[in-house]
Design an enzyme around this catalytic site. Structure first.
Site, PDB file in Angstrom:
ATOM      1  N   VAL A  43       0.874  -1.168   0.066  1.00  0.00           N
ATOM      2  CA  VAL A  43       0.052  -0.008  -0.177  1.00  0.00           C
ATOM      3  C   VAL A  43       0.841   1.187   0.260  1.00  0.00           C
ATOM      4  CG1 VAL A  43      -0.126   0.205   2.539  1.00  0.00           C
ATOM      5  CG2 VAL A  43      -2.087   1.066   1.282  1.00  0.00           C
ATOM      6  N   LYS A  44       2.192   0.961   0.283  1.00  0.00           N
ATOM      7  CA  LYS A  44       3.063   2.329   0.505  1.00  0.00           C
ATOM      8  C   LYS A  44       3.581   3.141  -0.796  1.00  0.00           C
ATOM      9  CE  LYS A  44       3.351   2.024   5.174  1.00  0.00           C
ATOM     10  NZ  LYS A  44       2.921   3.069   6.320  1.00  0.00           N
ATOM     11  N   ASP A  45       3.217   2.251  -1.674  1.00  0.00           N
ATOM     12  CA  ASP A  45       3.615   2.732  -2.985  1.00  0.00           C
ATOM     13  C   ASP A  45       2.578   4.008  -3.460  1.00  0.00           C
ATOM     14  OD1 ASP A  45       5.033   0.643  -3.477  1.00  0.00           O
ATOM     15  OD2 ASP A  45       3.847  -0.475  -5.164  1.00  0.00           O
ATOM     16  N   ALA A  48       4.108   7.001  -1.052  1.00  0.00           N
ATOM     17  CA  ALA A  48       5.444   7.391  -1.540  1.00  0.00           C
ATOM     18  C   ALA A  48       5.727   8.121  -2.860  1.00  0.00           C
ATOM     19  CB  ALA A  48       6.368   5.924  -1.645  1.00  0.00           C
TER      20      ALA A  48
END
Length: 452
Positions: A43-45, A48
């Site tokens: 999910v951090k894509d 970021a």
């Protein structure tokens, strides 16, 4: 032709997948938002790239610059994708709790990785918070991301993840459940959903060793709640600015053991190979089941991919070492099978105390059976010898029989661990196992604790 111009254009639009086996206790429809379908497998894509783009727009990140961030691994991967496509250098500061796979993956995509100790205060100069800030100050043309307080984190989920969930459920979602770390996902998604329908409930999954649950319920930041924990990706010992407690209806805490066990169950029973926080989220769902009604639509978000935990939660030895797998040690025979082969170390009644002490030191043991020509007649423990020495400094030259205690109980190899445990107490520090053929083995409290 239908193609993406670069890998960043493939971020988002991850699927909702119904959970069946693990949630059969829950009457509501439970749907998992599986974020490992993002190119960086988490999910951090989303956040970021949003943080990079906002920093570019504001002038904080300049061409050819260096991105510096403290990360548990997933944010670092998302930043790495952005750095590769946009031409930046990336330095990731990570704590030593994170899996080796995460560190190896970051290096594989060109990030420089600095590893810091986990068990230090956030203000400690060795913490990954402090090291990240220091590197940013020392590195020319650098930008410190600070995902905890950078509100572009929350904005990414308000603009992307929340609308996706709303559209995928036709606006019928009634509950959103997600692990809370930096707070961007729960705050961004939660705010969007509540603007669409204020009746939607938003639940956070916390871990023991983290401050979120108690702070949300009482407003007290209790430092006594802060201690090291194993679960990755959720929980904090700080209060990130991205955690908007006003959109969170409640928290439930999940133990390290349950998080690890349900991570494995998720792979084996649902076919979803997800990370550690997904296991915590599933167990949290089950803990919250009384809040869900038959016609409810519950969406739980799975942060990342299981490949980053292969040497941890998906490794039997790692699980067993932490007591997370049910023990297969059930009888005395199981216990002694774990010991190295060798003769039982004993001392004779007429030997001197110094001989017993030398044997304890040589073999690194604390208990000795005492024998004579008839067999086992007594026992001696290091605490008995210590007490005797305190009373008389010349005790080493006296026969061991003058200080021996009652002989250790003898049981057969089929005796259960439970019954052996009952025989070990303050007065009796060990049990002898009759292994047959005239051979005996000794079992102590340490042996039992080590095996379990």
């Amino acid at each position: 032709m239908n193609y993406a111009h670069n890998i960043l254009e493939t971020i988002g639009n991850t699927p909702l997948v119904r959970l069946n086996e693990l949630t059969n206790e829950i009457e509501a429809l439970v749907l998992a938002k599986v974020e490992s379908f993002n190119p960086g497998n988490s999910v951090k894509d989303r956040m970021a790239i949003k943080m990079i783009e906002d920093a570019e727009t504001s002038g904080l990140l300049k061409p050819g610059g260096t991105i510096i961030e403290g990360t548990s691994g997933n944010t670092g991967m998302g930043l790495a994708l952005g750095a590769i496509v946009k031409g930046y250098r990336l330095v990731c500061v990570i704590n030593d709790k994170q899996s080796k796979e995460k560190i190896d993956i970051l290096r594989a995509v060109g990030a420089e990785v600095v590893v810091c100790p986990t068990n230090v205060e956030p203000q400690d100069p060795r913490s990954y918070y402090s090291v990240s800030k220091r590197l940013a100050e020392e590195t020319p043309n650098s930008w410190y991301v600070n995902q905890y307080d950078n509100l572009a984190n929350t904005a990414a989920h308000y603009e992307q993840t929340g609308p996706e969930i709303w559209e995928q459920t036709d606006g019928k979602i009634t509950h959103f459940v997600v692990g809370v770390g930096t707070g961007g996902t729960i705050s961004g998604v939660g705010r969007f959903l509540k603007e669409k329908n204020p009746r939607i409930k938003v639940w956070g999954i916390d871990t023991y060793g983290s401050v979120f649950k108690k702070y949300h319920e009482t407003g007290v930041f209790d430092e006594n709640e802060i201690y090291p924990y194993i679960t990755e990706g959720i929980g904090e010992d700080i209060l990130p600015k991205n955690v908007d407690f006003s959109v969170i209806d409640g928290f439930t805490k999940v133990t390290d053991k349950d998080a690890a066990i349900y991570t494995r169950k998720l792979a084996r029973q649902e076919g979803i190979f997800a990370g550690n926080s997904a296991g915590a989220a599933v167990k949290g769902l089950l803990q919250l089941k009384e809040h869900f009604k038959k016609d409810d639509i519950v969406v739980v978000l799975f942060h990342d991919h299981g490949s980053r935990y292969v040497a941890k939660m998906f490794n039997d030895d790692w699980m067993r070492d932490r007591g997370f797998l049910e023990s297969d040690i059930k009888t005395a025979a199981d216990l002694v099978s774990r010991q190295e082969e060798g003769e039982l170390i004993t001392v004779k009644t007429e030997e001197l105390v110094m001989h017993a002490v030398e044997r304890m030191k040589k073999y690194d043991i604390s208990q000795l059976p005492i024998v004579d020509s008839e067999g086992f007649v007594g026992s001696i423990d290091e605490s008995d010898l210590f007490k005797a020495w305190m009373d008389d400094k010349n005790v080493v030259d006296k026969p061991i029989k003058d200080f021996m205690q009652a002989p250790y109980p003898v049981v057969n190899e089929y005796t259960s661990i439970e019954n052996i445990s009952k025989l070990i107490n303050k007065k009796n520090k060990a049990v002898l196992i009759n292994a047959g053929n005239g051979k005996y083995r000794i079992i102590t409290k340490h042996d039992i604790i080590s095996a379990l």
